[in-house]
Motif scaffolding. Structure first.
Motif, PDB file in Angstrom:
ATOM      1  N   GLU A  80       0.862  14.810   0.931  1.00  0.00           N
ATOM      2  CA  GLU A  80       0.714  14.351   2.316  1.00  0.00           C
ATOM      3  C   GLU A  80       1.042  15.435   3.327  1.00  0.00           C
ATOM      4  N   THR A 140       0.063  -2.893   8.297  1.00  0.00           N
ATOM      5  CA  THR A 140      -0.999  -2.338   7.459  1.00  0.00           C
ATOM      6  C   THR A 140      -2.068  -3.403   7.229  1.00  0.00           C
ATOM      7  N   VAL A 194      -2.528  -4.987   3.803  1.00  0.00           N
ATOM      8  CA  VAL A 194      -1.473  -5.950   3.444  1.00  0.00           C
ATOM      9  C   VAL A 194      -1.705  -7.268   4.193  1.00  0.00           C
ATOM     10  N   LEU A 217       2.654  11.893  -3.947  1.00  0.00           N
ATOM     11  CA  LEU A 217       2.168  11.506  -2.607  1.00  0.00           C
ATOM     12  C   LEU A 217       2.908  12.281  -1.528  1.00  0.00           C
ATOM     13  N   LYS A 218       4.250  12.369  -1.666  1.00  0.00           N
ATOM     14  CA  LYS A 218       5.035  13.067  -0.648  1.00  0.00           C
ATOM     15  C   LYS A 218       4.581  14.527  -0.542  1.00  0.00           C
ATOM     16  N   SER A 273       0.845  -1.199   0.000  1.00  0.00           N
ATOM     17  CA  SER A 273       0.000   0.000   0.000  1.00  0.00           C
ATOM     18  C   SER A 273       0.879   1.247   0.000  1.00  0.00           C
ATOM     19  N   GLY A 274       0.316   2.349  -0.470  1.00  0.00           N
ATOM     20  CA  GLY A 274       0.956   3.667  -0.361  1.00  0.00           C
ATOM     21  C   GLY A 274       2.355   3.681  -0.948  1.00  0.00           C
ATOM     22  N   THR A 275       3.263   4.234  -0.170  1.00  0.00           N
ATOM     23  CA  THR A 275       4.647   4.373  -0.610  1.00  0.00           C
ATOM     24  C   THR A 275       5.284   3.016  -0.916  1.00  0.00           C
ATOM     25  N   SER A 292       5.861  -3.987   3.389  1.00  0.00           N
ATOM     26  CA  SER A 292       5.261  -3.021   4.310  1.00  0.00           C
ATOM     27  C   SER A 292       6.318  -2.532   5.285  1.00  0.00           C
ATOM     28  N   GLN A 293       6.463  -1.227   5.391  1.00  0.00           N
ATOM     29  CA  GLN A 293       7.396  -0.665   6.373  1.00  0.00           C
ATOM     30  C   GLN A 293       7.036  -1.144   7.761  1.00  0.00           C
ATOM     31  N   SER A 294       5.779  -0.918   8.134  1.00  0.00           N
ATOM     32  CA  SER A 294       5.342  -1.194   9.510  1.00  0.00           C
ATOM     33  C   SER A 294       5.116  -2.684   9.753  1.00  0.00           C
ATOM     34  N   GLY A 295       4.722  -3.387   8.701  1.00  0.00           N
ATOM     35  CA  GLY A 295       4.314  -4.780   8.878  1.00  0.00           C
ATOM     36  C   GLY A 295       2.971  -4.890   9.574  1.00  0.00           C
ATOM     37  N   VAL A 351      -1.503   2.027   9.234  1.00  0.00           N
ATOM     38  CA  VAL A 351      -2.939   2.128   8.956  1.00  0.00           C
ATOM     39  C   VAL A 351      -3.567   0.760   9.232  1.00  0.00           C
ATOM     40  N   VAL A 411       5.501  10.339   9.908  1.00  0.00           N
ATOM     41  CA  VAL A 411       4.407   9.617   9.224  1.00  0.00           C
ATOM     42  C   VAL A 411       4.756   9.388   7.754  1.00  0.00           C
ATOM     43  N   LEU A 412       5.512  10.299   7.166  1.00  0.00           N
ATOM     44  CA  LEU A 412       5.897  10.126   5.765  1.00  0.00           C
ATOM     45  C   LEU A 412       6.996   9.070   5.643  1.00  0.00           C
ATOM     46  N   SER A 413       6.779   8.119   4.768  1.00  0.00           N
ATOM     47  CA  SER A 413       7.833   7.130   4.524  1.00  0.00           C
ATOM     48  C   SER A 413       8.858   7.724   3.572  1.00  0.00           C
TER      49      SER A 413
HETATM   50  O1  M6R Z   1       3.716   0.461   6.699  1.00  0.00           O
HETATM   51  P1  M6R Z   1       3.358   0.369   5.240  1.00  0.00           P
HETATM   52  O2  M6R Z   1       4.522   0.463   4.340  1.00  0.00           O
HETATM   53  O3  M6R Z   1       2.523  -0.848   4.944  1.00  0.00           O
HETATM   54  O4  M6R Z   1       2.427   1.618   4.977  1.00  0.00           O
HETATM   55  C1  M6R Z   1       1.761   1.796   3.767  1.00  0.00           C
HETATM   56  C2  M6R Z   1       1.225   3.199   3.641  1.00  0.00           C
HETATM   57  O5  M6R Z   1       0.266   3.435   4.620  1.00  0.00           O
HETATM   58  C3  M6R Z   1       2.345   4.243   3.753  1.00  0.00           C
HETATM   59  O6  M6R Z   1       3.341   4.022   2.817  1.00  0.00           O
HETATM   60  C4  M6R Z   1       1.766   5.664   3.566  1.00  0.00           C
HETATM   61  O7  M6R Z   1       1.361   5.830   2.244  1.00  0.00           O
HETATM   62  C5  M6R Z   1       2.796   6.718   4.004  1.00  0.00           C
HETATM   63  N1  M6R Z   1       2.132   7.755   4.710  1.00  0.00           N
HETATM   64  C6  M6R Z   1       3.544   7.313   2.889  1.00  0.00           C
HETATM   65  O8  M6R Z   1       4.370   8.360   3.242  1.00  0.00           O
END
Ligand code: M6R
Length: 603
Positions: free
Chosen positions: A489, A359, A362, A485-486, A307-309, A354-357, A600, A405-407
């Motif tokens: 946001e 989402t 995902v 997106l950047k 998702s997203g970034t 996923s950055q956070s793992g 998210v 919050v921004l990746s």
């Molecule tokens: O943790 P994730 O990589 O799964 O998150 C996905 C998106 O929610 C995340 O990349 C979002 O778009 C960021 N705010 C981007 O800067």
């Protein structure tokens, strides 16, 4: 969304919880609150709307007494942003306090049952049913642990919660689909339960990753000045609760990663950190990457899901897999993945990024894949996160905690890992690694002071724009999506990306005198993109070029040395800086954009 932290120890709890809340605020910042258990064994509660620092200025959160407490920072779902809806929520007889991240999908039925039993409600939240349900079950004769387990068994939806029991000082945490981790001080001197490790990283690096269904019971023994913790599965039979073995692990993250240091904001700190993080992401265990490469080769159908970034990183890399290894990878938005269910077979490989793992989209996609017995590989930054727990194999990004919050740094780290995989698939692992190592110097220059000064001129020029358009071709189309997106946001300026060739199919109608258009250029797309840029220029547009050399039509140019397949890793960096500077110049909080949260966890 929402940040949770609990403390049980020998120190005054409120300052520790306050610091933890500040570090968790990226998860939600509509309102916040702390409840502690004071010396008279009474619950002391303070909560309000706004950010933690502002609430503290109004209410002085630090004068809450006691050495046990729980705290919460909220991203509103059920019920508006009001003081009453802020967490913690307390049961009718003030015996049980609860903080919660997630949604109780069946709260209306549970609330109706409780109302019929004489319970009353103060807030509009779904959360408030939880402390009252626990109280309800205790009144029926269940012990605290049994009452919590019975309550959790009745909740529908994903959650992470922490419960504080007034009479005993026992703290109970549990998770089902939302993150929760245990922090263990030396010899159990203090115990934390939190949504994320940075919340307590200044006090301990020893953690226990909790799994879905886990319920950790932290009991306080004041006379012996000690506390104990045990983990059960709340889904098992109440009579047959057996303790679960969970290892204590040490995390490699340093506190400085979760602190601002010399920087004003995490966003600029994390952009600057890319000098190191791209290298760390590339320094993978070769055997692991080669194992995954084999899985890709043997699979019948490979999906990249995110998702997203993270999705933009996948889309960008899909061009590389095609170009380097003649390999087709299906790149699908996690929230749309269920539409592909009929194509999933046991031989299909799903790579979830996923950055956070955490989402939820995902995790849902992975559930769909698992239902069809697919193999799942995850590419994740947060070790121990839900995604790592369900995947068959995991590649860690090793970028350290991303607080803004921004990746940013995790975007380029993901690109680095996927680039390595694409080169590995092409049988050119060493070449890929060498190229990634070579980026260090360029990233250093791109994040240096003089580059930032130059981009500041652009930020000053475009700060009052309503629309910005972004163009790219091939993998740089994905870069354009990420750039848009950047910008939106954090600056709240409408920014929209197009594959440059699509401009003439409609979007060009939006171009008028001085419309800002950012164009990503590489040596191989220069000719085609030049004609698209000219289409904008001839309609009066203002062209911002990013690439290896200035084209005549550019009104503003940012040089990014040509790096062939690795261009996407580099070309996004000036726009990350631009987004940061726009936020600052427009007076927005660069780390906590409005309405957003870092992970998210709602659909
Ligand atoms: O943790 P994730 O990589 O799964 O998150 C996905 C998106 O929610 C995340 O990349 C979002 O778009 C960021 N705010 C981007 O800067």
């Amino acid at each position: 969304m929402c940040g949770i932290i609990a403390y049980s120890g020998e120190q005054k709890a409120s300052p520790i919880l306050f610091e933890g809340l500040k570090r968790l605020e990226y998860r939600g910042y509509d309102s916040a609150g702390i409840v502690t258990l004071d010396q008279n064994s009474e619950l002391e509660l303070k909560k309000d709307i706004g950010k933690v620092r502002d609430i503290h200025e109004r209410l002085n959160l630090l004068d809450l007494e006691g050495t046990i407490g729980i705290a919460h920072t909220r991203w509103a779902t059920h019920g508006g942003v009001t003081q009453r809806n802020a967490h913690p929520h307390v049961s009718n007889s003030a015996e049980i306090a609860v903080i919660h991240n997630g949604i109780v999908e069946n709260y209306k039925e549970l609330k109706a049952m409780l109302v019929s039993e004489g319970f009353h409600f103060e807030s509009e939240t779904d959360t408030e049913v939880i402390p009252n349900l626990i109280e309800h079950w205790m009144k029926k004769g269940l012990s605290l642990v049994e009452a919590v387990a019975r309550t959790l068994q009745s909740l529908e939806g994903n959650f992470a919660i922490v419960v504080l029991h007034r009479a005993s000082g026992t703290v109970i945490g549990s998770k089902n689909g939302s993150p929760l981790v245990l922090g263990i001080g030396k010899a159990n001197s203090e115990i934390f339960i939190a949504s994320d490790i940075p919340a307590f990283l200044d006090r301990t690096k020893d953690v226990v990753y909790l799994y879905d269904g886990d319920m950790v019971v932290v009991e306080n023994h004041p006379k012996e000045k000690k506390r104990t913790w045990r983990i059960f599965d709340f889904r098992s039979d109440l009579e047959a609760q057996e303790e679960l073995p969970r290892p204590v692990q040490s995390v490699s993250w340093d506190l400085e990663h979760a602190q601002l240091g010399e920087f004003d904001h995490f966003l600029v700190k994390e952009i600057t950190e890319q000098v190191d993080t791209i290298q760390k992401a590339a320094a993978q265990d070769r055997e692991l990457i080669e194992n995954i490469t084999r899985e890709i080769k043997n699979a019948k159908g490979v999906f990249l899901v995110a998702s997203g970034t993270s999705f933009h990183a996948c889309l960008s890399s899909s061009y590389l897999f095609a170009k380097l290894a003649s390999f087709h990878i299906n790149t699908v938005l996690a929230s749309e993945f269920s539409a592909y269910e009929n194509f999933l077979k046991p031989e299909t490989l799903v790579i979830a990024v996923s950055q956070s793992g955490e989402t939820i989209d995902v995790l849902d996609a992975v559930k769909t894949a698992k239902k069809k017995n697919c193999q799942v590989v995850s590419i994740v930054n947060v070790m121990g996160s839900s995604l790592t727990q369900v995947a068959d194999m995991t590649v860690l990004l090793n970028a350290g905690p991303e607080v803004s919050v921004l990746s940013t740094k995790t975007y380029t780290a993901t690109l680095a890992v996927l680039t390595l995989l694409a080169y590995s698939l092409a049988g050119r692992y060493d070449e890929g690694l060498r190229k990634l190592k070579f980026l260090w110097n360029i990233v250093y220059n791109l994040t240096a002071q003089n580059t930032r000064k130059k981009i500041q001129q652009l930020a000053d020029k475009i700060r009052n724009e309503e629309h910005i358009f972004v163009l790219g071709r091939g993998p740089l189309y994905a870069t354009a999506l990420e750039a848009a997106l950047k910008i939106k946001e954090v600056s709240y300026i409408h920014a929209e990306a197009f594959a440059a060739g699509e401009l003439k199919h409609g979007p060009i109608a939006m171009i008028k005198q001085n419309t800002i258009c950012i164009v990503f250029v590489s040596t191989d797309t220069e000719k085609t993109i030049l004609s698209n840029a000219m289409e904008v220029k001839s309609r009066g547009g203002y062209l911002v070029g990013i690439g290896p050399k200035p084209l005549e039509s550019f009104d503003f140019f940012m040089k990014v040395p040509e790096s062939d397949d690795l261009n996407p890793i580099l070309q996004i960096i000036p726009i990350q800086i631009l987004a940061y500077q726009l936020a600052v110049v427009l007076g927005h909080d660069p780390d906590k954009p409005r309405n957003l949260a870092k992970s998210v966890t709602v659909r």
